[in-house]
Motif scaffolding. Sequence first.
Motif, PDB file in Angstrom:
ATOM      1  N   THR A   1       7.826  -4.348   3.414  1.00 48.36           N
ATOM      2  CA  THR A   1       8.979  -4.351   2.511  1.00 48.36           C
ATOM      3  C   THR A   1       8.587  -3.589   1.256  1.00 48.36           C
ATOM      4  O   THR A   1       7.410  -3.335   1.014  1.00 48.36           O
ATOM      5  CB  THR A   1       9.380  -5.778   2.123  1.00 48.36           C
ATOM      6  N   GLU A   2       9.569  -3.269   0.448  1.00 47.33           N
ATOM      7  CA  GLU A   2       9.275  -2.615  -0.827  1.00 47.33           C
ATOM      8  C   GLU A   2       8.355  -3.488  -1.671  1.00 47.33           C
ATOM      9  O   GLU A   2       7.420  -2.988  -2.299  1.00 47.33           O
ATOM     10  CB  GLU A   2      10.567  -2.317  -1.588  1.00 47.33           C
ATOM     11  N   GLU A   3       8.603  -4.790  -1.677  1.00 52.28           N
ATOM     12  CA  GLU A   3       7.798  -5.709  -2.472  1.00 52.28           C
ATOM     13  C   GLU A   3       6.340  -5.727  -2.009  1.00 52.28           C
ATOM     14  O   GLU A   3       5.422  -5.722  -2.837  1.00 52.28           O
ATOM     15  CB  GLU A   3       8.400  -7.131  -2.425  1.00 52.28           C
TER      16      GLU A   3
ATOM     17  N   ASN B   1       7.839   3.463  -8.548  1.00 51.72           N
ATOM     18  CA  ASN B   1       9.260   3.651  -8.240  1.00 51.72           C
ATOM     19  C   ASN B   1       9.475   4.409  -6.928  1.00 51.72           C
ATOM     20  O   ASN B   1      10.616   4.567  -6.480  1.00 51.72           O
ATOM     21  CB  ASN B   1       9.994   4.333  -9.399  1.00 51.72           C
ATOM     22  N   ASP B   2       8.395   4.853  -6.270  1.00 51.73           N
ATOM     23  CA  ASP B   2       8.481   5.522  -4.971  1.00 51.73           C
ATOM     24  C   ASP B   2       8.452   4.540  -3.802  1.00 51.73           C
ATOM     25  O   ASP B   2       8.547   4.968  -2.645  1.00 51.73           O
ATOM     26  CB  ASP B   2       7.324   6.515  -4.798  1.00 51.73           C
ATOM     27  N   ALA B   3       8.339   3.245  -4.077  1.00 53.78           N
ATOM     28  CA  ALA B   3       8.240   2.267  -2.989  1.00 53.78           C
ATOM     29  C   ALA B   3       9.384   2.387  -1.979  1.00 53.78           C
ATOM     30  O   ALA B   3       9.128   2.375  -0.765  1.00 53.78           O
ATOM     31  CB  ALA B   3       8.134   0.846  -3.542  1.00 53.78           C
TER      32      ALA B   3
ATOM     33  N   ILE C   1       8.669   5.512   0.122  1.00 50.45           N
ATOM     34  CA  ILE C   1       7.520   5.310   1.013  1.00 50.45           C
ATOM     35  C   ILE C   1       7.938   4.488   2.225  1.00 50.45           C
ATOM     36  O   ILE C   1       7.606   4.827   3.362  1.00 50.45           O
ATOM     37  CB  ILE C   1       6.350   4.643   0.259  1.00 50.45           C
ATOM     38  N   LEU C   2       8.698   3.429   1.985  1.00 49.61           N
ATOM     39  CA  LEU C   2       9.155   2.590   3.096  1.00 49.61           C
ATOM     40  C   LEU C   2      10.065   3.384   4.030  1.00 49.61           C
ATOM     41  O   LEU C   2       9.955   3.271   5.261  1.00 49.61           O
ATOM     42  CB  LEU C   2       9.874   1.345   2.569  1.00 49.61           C
ATOM     43  N   GLU C   3      10.932   4.200   3.487  1.00 49.25           N
ATOM     44  CA  GLU C   3      11.815   5.043   4.307  1.00 49.25           C
ATOM     45  C   GLU C   3      10.986   5.981   5.186  1.00 49.25           C
ATOM     46  O   GLU C   3      11.246   6.131   6.383  1.00 49.25           O
ATOM     47  CB  GLU C   3      12.734   5.855   3.397  1.00 49.25           C
ATOM     48  N   LEU C   4       9.966   6.611   4.614  1.00 51.56           N
ATOM     49  CA  LEU C   4       9.119   7.526   5.383  1.00 51.56           C
ATOM     50  C   LEU C   4       8.293   6.778   6.422  1.00 51.56           C
ATOM     51  O   LEU C   4       8.082   7.282   7.535  1.00 51.56           O
ATOM     52  CB  LEU C   4       8.233   8.333   4.434  1.00 51.56           C
TER      53      LEU C   4
ATOM     54  N   GLU D   1       3.079  -4.457  -4.211  1.00 49.49           N
ATOM     55  CA  GLU D   1       1.892  -5.293  -4.413  1.00 49.49           C
ATOM     56  C   GLU D   1       0.636  -4.613  -3.876  1.00 49.49           C
ATOM     57  O   GLU D   1      -0.377  -4.517  -4.570  1.00 49.49           O
ATOM     58  CB  GLU D   1       2.066  -6.655  -3.733  1.00 49.49           C
ATOM     59  N   SER D   2       0.695  -4.127  -2.643  1.00 53.35           N
ATOM     60  CA  SER D   2      -0.498  -3.571  -1.992  1.00 53.35           C
ATOM     61  C   SER D   2      -0.938  -2.229  -2.572  1.00 53.35           C
ATOM     62  O   SER D   2      -2.131  -1.993  -2.756  1.00 53.35           O
ATOM     63  CB  SER D   2      -0.243  -3.407  -0.495  1.00 53.35           C
ATOM     64  N   LEU D   3       0.028  -1.355  -2.857  1.00 49.03           N
ATOM     65  CA  LEU D   3      -0.304   0.003  -3.283  1.00 49.03           C
ATOM     66  C   LEU D   3      -0.489   0.151  -4.789  1.00 49.03           C
ATOM     67  O   LEU D   3      -1.343   0.916  -5.236  1.00 49.03           O
ATOM     68  CB  LEU D   3       0.776   0.989  -2.826  1.00 49.03           C
ATOM     69  N   PHE D   4       0.320  -0.568  -5.568  1.00 52.07           N
ATOM     70  CA  PHE D   4       0.334  -0.315  -7.005  1.00 52.07           C
ATOM     71  C   PHE D   4      -0.245  -1.449  -7.849  1.00 52.07           C
ATOM     72  O   PHE D   4      -0.775  -1.199  -8.920  1.00 52.07           O
ATOM     73  CB  PHE D   4       1.755   0.030  -7.458  1.00 52.07           C
ATOM     74  N   GLU D   5      -0.161  -2.667  -7.357  1.00 54.19           N
ATOM     75  CA  GLU D   5      -0.753  -3.772  -8.112  1.00 54.19           C
ATOM     76  C   GLU D   5      -2.199  -4.020  -7.678  1.00 54.19           C
ATOM     77  O   GLU D   5      -3.095  -4.053  -8.508  1.00 54.19           O
ATOM     78  CB  GLU D   5       0.103  -5.035  -7.955  1.00 54.19           C
ATOM     79  N   ARG D   6      -2.415  -4.166  -6.393  1.00 53.74           N
ATOM     80  CA  ARG D   6      -3.771  -4.413  -5.887  1.00 53.74           C
ATOM     81  C   ARG D   6      -4.533  -3.118  -5.626  1.00 53.74           C
ATOM     82  O   ARG D   6      -5.740  -3.141  -5.434  1.00 53.74           O
ATOM     83  CB  ARG D   6      -3.705  -5.264  -4.622  1.00 53.74           C
ATOM     84  N   LYS D   7      -3.821  -2.001  -5.542  1.00 59.15           N
ATOM     85  CA  LYS D   7      -4.404  -0.665  -5.328  1.00 59.15           C
ATOM     86  C   LYS D   7      -5.296  -0.611  -4.079  1.00 59.15           C
ATOM     87  O   LYS D   7      -6.408  -0.096  -4.111  1.00 59.15           O
ATOM     88  CB  LYS D   7      -5.158  -0.199  -6.569  1.00 59.15           C
ATOM     89  N   MET D   8      -4.762  -1.139  -2.988  1.00 57.12           N
ATOM     90  CA  MET D   8      -5.510  -1.185  -1.736  1.00 57.12           C
ATOM     91  C   MET D   8      -5.493   0.149  -0.993  1.00 57.12           C
ATOM     92  O   MET D   8      -6.315   0.384  -0.112  1.00 57.12           O
ATOM     93  CB  MET D   8      -4.937  -2.279  -0.823  1.00 57.12           C
ATOM     94  N   ALA D   9      -4.540   1.006  -1.330  1.00 59.37           N
ATOM     95  CA  ALA D   9      -4.422   2.324  -0.696  1.00 59.37           C
ATOM     96  C   ALA D   9      -3.705   3.241  -1.671  1.00 59.37           C
ATOM     97  O   ALA D   9      -3.176   2.791  -2.687  1.00 59.37           O
ATOM     98  CB  ALA D   9      -3.657   2.219   0.625  1.00 59.37           C
TER      99      ALA D   9
END
Length: 166
Positions: A41-43, A16-18, A21-24, A47-55
């Motif tokens: 984008t938030e989407e 829910n911080d997406a 994070i995008l704003e920052l 995907e990258s941070l929370f679903e795929r956990k790339m970072a």
Amino acid sequence: MDTKLEDFKLRFAEINDAPLILELIRELADYEKMAHEVVATEEVLIESLFERKMAEVVIGEYKNAPVAFALFFHNFSTFLGRPGIYLEDLYVKPDMRGKGIGKMMLAFLAKLALERNCGRLEWWCLDWNEPSIQFYKQLGAVPMAEWTVYRVHDEALAELAVKFDG
């Protein structure tokens, strides 16, 4: 997580911080005179941070208000045979600079690197960003003057990928 700075806490970002994070990210890009390059984008972040956990992202909060973030991921040193932490972005809102927040966030990442048995913590810094360069040097960071960063992106990335398939 409590820190040694009064009223300053760190926490790992959640899905829910997406938007935050995008704003920052956009604030950082504006500071770096690169706002035109932000296409995230938030989407995409979800995907990258929370679903795929790339970072991973750590949010810094002062009196429960978000004032900073660090986005990082693991890389690997073949020479050390161990992972490292690569800090992609560290941003502290301008009105919160000079309070030790950036130092505390880097100290947290150093502690995390040791806990995860990493051999190093590293990042890039823009050549013109003299305040940050001096700040990093005061912390014991050394510039890697003998290395040049190379990047393949956009059309060149697609053209290189095609060479694999022939």
